[in-house]
Design an enzyme around this catalytic site. Structure first.
Site, PDB file in Angstrom:
ATOM      1  N   ARG A   1       0.870  -1.179   0.000  1.00 33.97           N
ATOM      2  CA  ARG A   1       0.000   0.000   0.000  1.00 33.97           C
ATOM      3  C   ARG A   1       0.907   1.230   0.000  1.00 33.97           C
ATOM      4  O   ARG A   1       1.561   1.524   0.998  1.00 33.97           O
ATOM      5  CB  ARG A   1      -0.851  -0.040   1.275  1.00 33.97           C
ATOM      6  CG  ARG A   1      -1.943   0.970   1.331  1.00 33.97           C
ATOM      7  CD  ARG A   1      -2.541   0.991   2.721  1.00 33.97           C
ATOM      8  NE  ARG A   1      -1.705   1.759   3.627  1.00 33.97           N
ATOM      9  CZ  ARG A   1      -1.563   1.522   4.918  1.00 33.97           C
ATOM     10  NH1 ARG A   1      -2.190   0.529   5.485  1.00 33.97           N
ATOM     11  NH2 ARG A   1      -0.796   2.278   5.664  1.00 33.97           N
TER      12      ARG A   1
ATOM     13  N   HIS B   1      -3.369   4.345   4.913  1.00 35.43           N
ATOM     14  CA  HIS B   1      -4.481   3.397   5.028  1.00 35.43           C
ATOM     15  C   HIS B   1      -5.770   4.070   4.569  1.00 35.43           C
ATOM     16  O   HIS B   1      -6.506   3.560   3.730  1.00 35.43           O
ATOM     17  CB  HIS B   1      -4.604   2.921   6.473  1.00 35.43           C
ATOM     18  CG  HIS B   1      -5.857   2.156   6.752  1.00 35.43           C
ATOM     19  ND1 HIS B   1      -6.087   0.916   6.216  1.00 35.43           N
ATOM     20  CD2 HIS B   1      -6.954   2.468   7.471  1.00 35.43           C
ATOM     21  CE1 HIS B   1      -7.275   0.480   6.615  1.00 35.43           C
ATOM     22  NE2 HIS B   1      -7.831   1.415   7.372  1.00 35.43           N
TER      23      HIS B   1
ATOM     24  N   TYR C   1       4.570   4.586  11.430  1.00 37.34           N
ATOM     25  CA  TYR C   1       4.798   3.141  11.579  1.00 37.34           C
ATOM     26  C   TYR C   1       5.610   2.497  10.451  1.00 37.34           C
ATOM     27  O   TYR C   1       5.805   1.299  10.452  1.00 37.34           O
ATOM     28  CB  TYR C   1       3.464   2.405  11.767  1.00 37.34           C
ATOM     29  CG  TYR C   1       2.434   2.651  10.673  1.00 37.34           C
ATOM     30  CD1 TYR C   1       2.482   1.945   9.481  1.00 37.34           C
ATOM     31  CD2 TYR C   1       1.423   3.592  10.855  1.00 37.34           C
ATOM     32  CE1 TYR C   1       1.545   2.165   8.496  1.00 37.34           C
ATOM     33  CE2 TYR C   1       0.479   3.818   9.866  1.00 37.34           C
ATOM     34  CZ  TYR C   1       0.536   3.109   8.682  1.00 37.34           C
ATOM     35  OH  TYR C   1      -0.388   3.335   7.701  1.00 37.34           O
TER      36      TYR C   1
HETATM   37  C1  LIG Z   1     -14.256  -5.869  12.463  1.00 37.12           C
HETATM   38  C2  LIG Z   1     -13.444  -4.636  12.235  1.00 37.12           C
HETATM   39  N1  LIG Z   1     -12.494  -4.287  13.139  1.00 37.12           N
HETATM   40  C3  LIG Z   1     -11.776  -3.162  12.959  1.00 37.12           C
HETATM   41  C4  LIG Z   1     -12.004  -2.362  11.878  1.00 37.12           C
HETATM   42  C5  LIG Z   1     -11.203  -1.074  11.688  1.00 37.12           C
HETATM   43  N2  LIG Z   1     -10.275  -1.258  10.563  1.00 37.12           N
HETATM   44  C6  LIG Z   1     -10.563  -0.796   9.333  1.00 37.12           C
HETATM   45  S1  LIG Z   1      -9.434  -1.252   8.199  1.00 37.12           S
HETATM   46  C7  LIG Z   1      -8.508  -2.080   9.337  1.00 37.12           C
HETATM   47  C8  LIG Z   1      -7.264  -2.793   8.892  1.00 37.12           C
HETATM   48  C9  LIG Z   1      -7.542  -3.835   7.859  1.00 37.12           C
HETATM   49  O1  LIG Z   1      -6.354  -4.368   7.378  1.00 37.12           O
HETATM   50  P1  LIG Z   1      -6.303  -5.393   6.181  1.00 37.12           P
HETATM   51  O2  LIG Z   1      -7.294  -6.471   6.394  1.00 37.12           O
HETATM   52  O3  LIG Z   1      -4.901  -5.799   5.986  1.00 37.12           O
HETATM   53  O4  LIG Z   1      -6.831  -4.576   4.925  1.00 37.12           O
HETATM   54  P2  LIG Z   1      -6.203  -3.302   4.216  1.00 37.12           P
HETATM   55  O5  LIG Z   1      -6.909  -2.101   4.805  1.00 37.12           O
HETATM   56  O6  LIG Z   1      -4.751  -3.279   4.466  1.00 37.12           O
HETATM   57  O7  LIG Z   1      -6.545  -3.468   2.780  1.00 37.12           O
HETATM   58  C10 LIG Z   1      -9.081  -1.960  10.590  1.00 37.12           C
HETATM   59  C11 LIG Z   1      -8.489  -2.489  11.843  1.00 37.12           C
HETATM   60  C12 LIG Z   1     -12.997  -2.755  10.966  1.00 37.12           C
HETATM   61  N3  LIG Z   1     -13.297  -2.025   9.877  1.00 37.12           N
HETATM   62  N4  LIG Z   1     -13.695  -3.889  11.147  1.00 37.12           N
END
Ligand SMILES: Cc1ncc(C[n+]2csc(CCOP(=O)(O)OP(=O)(O)O)c2C)c(N)n1
Lengths: 325, 376
Positions: free
Chosen positions: B269, B273, B282
């Site tokens: 990425r 985020h 980080y």
């Molecule tokens: C159940 C849940 N817990 C926490 C969040 C908050 N949150 C949004 S994105 C994220 C990280 C997700 O990481 P990843 O699965 O690697 O996907 P990426 O965003 O890197 O594509 C978090 C903790 C959420 N949306 N849903």
């Protein structure tokens, strides 16, 4: 045609009728196939409808509800069995965040005609996590509808109506009443699903209950009659949306209302119902609306559940308190 | 803490499938190949460029206060376009909140992607019409929906007929962080048990907000599939040809009725985020710099240039991207605010008396207010 059968058998017959009527109806849950469910509510259905319509699920509640969302996307009408009330929480996210919201999020483009059957409530001497009453947690979720049957006839009809509904329905089954016999009229037009019903007429006070507590309230009314008290009993049947018009009408006549449920008191359905009665019937009330409920404890060990749960005496005590105003 | 994190797969059990190097050279692989010609590669390049433009514009719109938030897909374009272009019209995709490139491939007007982030919509497109479900914000939830949909395909007999026009499969998108969620693991298990025609497409972009992959998994993500009883593939997620090739193969396998596959697209990425995030807290800039050299768009451009693609093609594409940008800017501002009264009608199919009463109360209250500026 009227037949006598236990409430659980009424559910079974209702499920069978729904599956015969619509081949998009699927049953899915833990042990629902070969075993017929731990309470045998789905008994014989896999044998007659096959393994692809009565699906023994892996042991994963979120999976049961989450995959049902995908099946609903494809036009299926999944009927899910959650084995016991205390095991619905792993699926809570899928129920409240997905099932309840998809119609709204998609502006009506997607339907979630899913029925989530939950055997709920206590009184069977079970070990922990097997006797809970989480109905309010679903009733407060916009997008879900919640109903509870209290007798075999309603069991037979309400399950079919819930399955035919295009909205998701959480179907609360009073597990301790599964074995109670009742007349099932398989032909007469039933009440609509979202309608409450006066199940005993009376003039001195109104008892409002649903599911397992309807029988308790009827017994209380019977006992009260011996002391020349006339209690009206209303079976709510639908918990979300609530059908309170018959309740208001009754309370305006009797001037007294007592709400009875097994779930704990604080923020339970009784709180909502008593608030709505107060808003609508303020000038007719002779006494405050009284609640008779489980205490605000995690469900206790079964040796004390008879004291924890509202029984005949606690209901009659509440009636006395109401009449004393 | 583990001594060593094996996501880099030192044993080499999951070598990255790569068909186009960062230098723009095509390489071959024993199991996978990209079947398209240079014209098709130009088509992929176009999608990559347009999807990056969506990000660029949405980012700018957020900075101008037109969007509350944006989740950029910068750096992940090859994973999304490569996989998205491997889908057939009858397939169905279940995305997270970042699959803007896949949305483009599914024919969703990119302007509709803005509605959720602007706060005027919770979805915005017709999932059934596009075979593209609404964005899933709850991490991992959609992998179960995908699996259930795939089970439905099997029940409907839509797999394994050897009919390329009708045999269908499902793809579920999620991140590396999502692999920690119970739902994702349940989805793997269900898909395996029911031999569901679903492809799990994990974009391992190295971070779940601030948590790097080793905070979410000890072993290579692709290896998980084996434990559930199906195949895992690790692909260079910045290589659009490889992503297309492995997804095409996995989807076809699913359509044939041969069950699920997990694809781990190893990518990065490049941006934050979301627009609320500060990645400098980080990760260090040196890391970002090394990944810049693997840019998914640059390598295709290098390849196309060595193949003698005329400058005209790139110029025309620039014009097209500018037009898309204009469309996004104009449409964003004109997306109407929702009417709260109308929202009452979408909670239930069959409505409820309570909601009707509340809607009437709301409308009466709203209408009782003096219109602004009416008092002199
Ligand atoms: C159940 C849940 N817990 C926490 C969040 C908050 N949150 C949004 S994105 C994220 C990280 C997700 O990481 P990843 O699965 O690697 O996907 P990426 O965003 O890197 O594509 C978090 C903790 C959420 N949306 N849903």
């Amino acid at each position: 045609m009227s037949t006598k059968m236990p409430l659980g058998k009424g559910l079974n017959a209702g499920l069978r009728a729904a599956m015969e009527a619509d081949d998009k109806v699927l049953i899915m849950g833990e042990d629902v196939g070969k075993l017929g469910g731990v309470f045998r509510i789905t008994d014989g259905l896999q044998k007659d409808f096959g393994e692809s319509r009565v699906i023994d699920a892996p042991l994963a509640e979120s999976g049961i509800v989450g995959t049902a969302v995908g099946l609903a996307f494809r036009g299926y009408r999944p009927v899910l069995e959650i084995q016991f009330d205390g095991f619905v929480y792993p699926a809570y996210d899928q129920i409240v965040s997905q099932v309840a919201k998809l119609h709204f999020r998609s502006q009506g483009r997607v339907k979630m005609p899913i029925v989530i059957r939950i055997p709920f409530g206590g009184g069977i001497g079970a070990v922990e996590h097997h006797s809970e009453s989480p109905e309010a947690q679903f009733a407060l979720t916009a997008g879900l509808k919640v109903v509870s049957c209290s007798n075999a006839n309603d069991a037979f009809w309400m399950i079919q109506q819930a399955i035919a509904s295009d909205d998701p329905i959480v179907f609360m089954e009073p597990k301790r009443r599964y074995w109670d016999q009742g007349e099932v009229d398989t032909e007469s037009e039933p009440l609509p699903l979202h309608a409450s019903k006066i199940v005993r007429d009376g003039t001195d006070a109104t008892l409002i209950a649903y599911g397992p507590m309807v029988k308790t309230c009827l017994e209380a009314a019977e006992a009260a009659a011996e002391e020349s008290m006339s209690l009206e009993v209303i079976d709510l049947r639908t918990l979300s949306p609530l059908d309170l018009a018959p309740v208001f009408e009754s309370v305006r006549r009797t001037g007294r209302a007592i709400v009875v449920h097994e779930a704990s008191q604080t923020l339970g359905l009784g709180a909502e119902i008593s608030s709505r009665i107060t808003e609508s019937c303020f000038y007719s009330l002779e006494a405050p609306v009284i609640r008779v409920t489980g205490y605000d404890l995690p469900y206790p060990p079964s040796r004390v559940e008879e004291e924890f749960l509202p029984g005949l005496d606690r209901v009659l005590d509440a009636v006395d308190r109401s009449l004393a105003y | 803490m583990p001594d060593a994190y094996v996501a880099d797969d030192p044993a080499g059990a999951f070598p990255l499938v790569q068909l186009l190097t960062p230098e723009g050279e095509r390489v071959s692989h024993a199991d996978y190949s990209y079947e398209g010609d240079d014209e098709a590669i130009r088509g992929l390049f176009r999608d990559l460029v347009l999807s990056r433009r969506i990000d660029f514009e949405a980012h700018a719109l957020q900075r101008h206060g037109e969007l509350g938030l944006w989740a950029p897909a910068l750096g992940q374009e090859a994973a999304q376009i490569g996989s998205g272009r491997a889908l057939l019209p009858q397939d169905f995709a279940f995305p997270t909140y970042r699959e803007h490139g896949v949305a483009l491939c599914r024919g969703v007007d990119p302007a509709l992607l803005l509605g959720l982030f602007r706060g005027v919509e919770l979805g915005g497109w017709d999932p059934v019409e596009h075979g593209f479900a609404l964005y899933s914000i709850v991490i991992g939830a959609q992998t179960l929906h995908a699996t259930g949909y795939a089970m439905g395909l099997t029940l409907d007999g839509e797999v394994g007929r050897n009919d390329p026009e009708r045999d269908a499969a499902v793809i579920a998108y999620f991140g590396d962080g999502a692999t920690s969620q119970g739902d994702v693991n349940e989805a793997f298990d269900w898909a395996a048990v029911f031999n569901a025609p679903v492809v799990f497409f994990c974009q391992n972009n190295q971070y779940a907000i601030s948590a790097s992959t080793e905070r979410n998994t000890r072993g290579p993500i692709a290896q998980r599939a084996g434990g559930f009883g199906f195949d895992g593939i690790r692909v260079d997620g910045n290589d659009v040809l490889a992503c297309h090739a492995v997804t095409t193969a996995a989807m076809q396998k699913a359509r044939n009725g041969e069950g699920p596959t997990l694809i781990e697209a190893y990518t990065y990425r490049m941006g934050a985020h979301t627009t609320s995030d500060d990645p400098s807290r980080y990760r260090d800039s040196a890391e970002v710099e090394t990944w810049k050299l693997k840019d998914p768009i640059e390598r295709v451009k290098r390849y196309l240039l060595t193949q003698g693609t005329p400058q005209e093609f790139f110029d025309e594409l620039d014009v097209e991207a500018d037009e898309l940008g204009k469309h996004l800017r104009e449409t964003c501002k004109s997306l109407p605010d929702p009417d709260l009264a109308a929202l009452f009608d979408h909670v239930y199919v069959d409505g409820s008396t309570e909601l009707e009463e509340q809607k009437a109360q709301y409308v009466a209250f709203r209408d009782s207010l003096e219109p602004e500026g009416s008092e002199a």
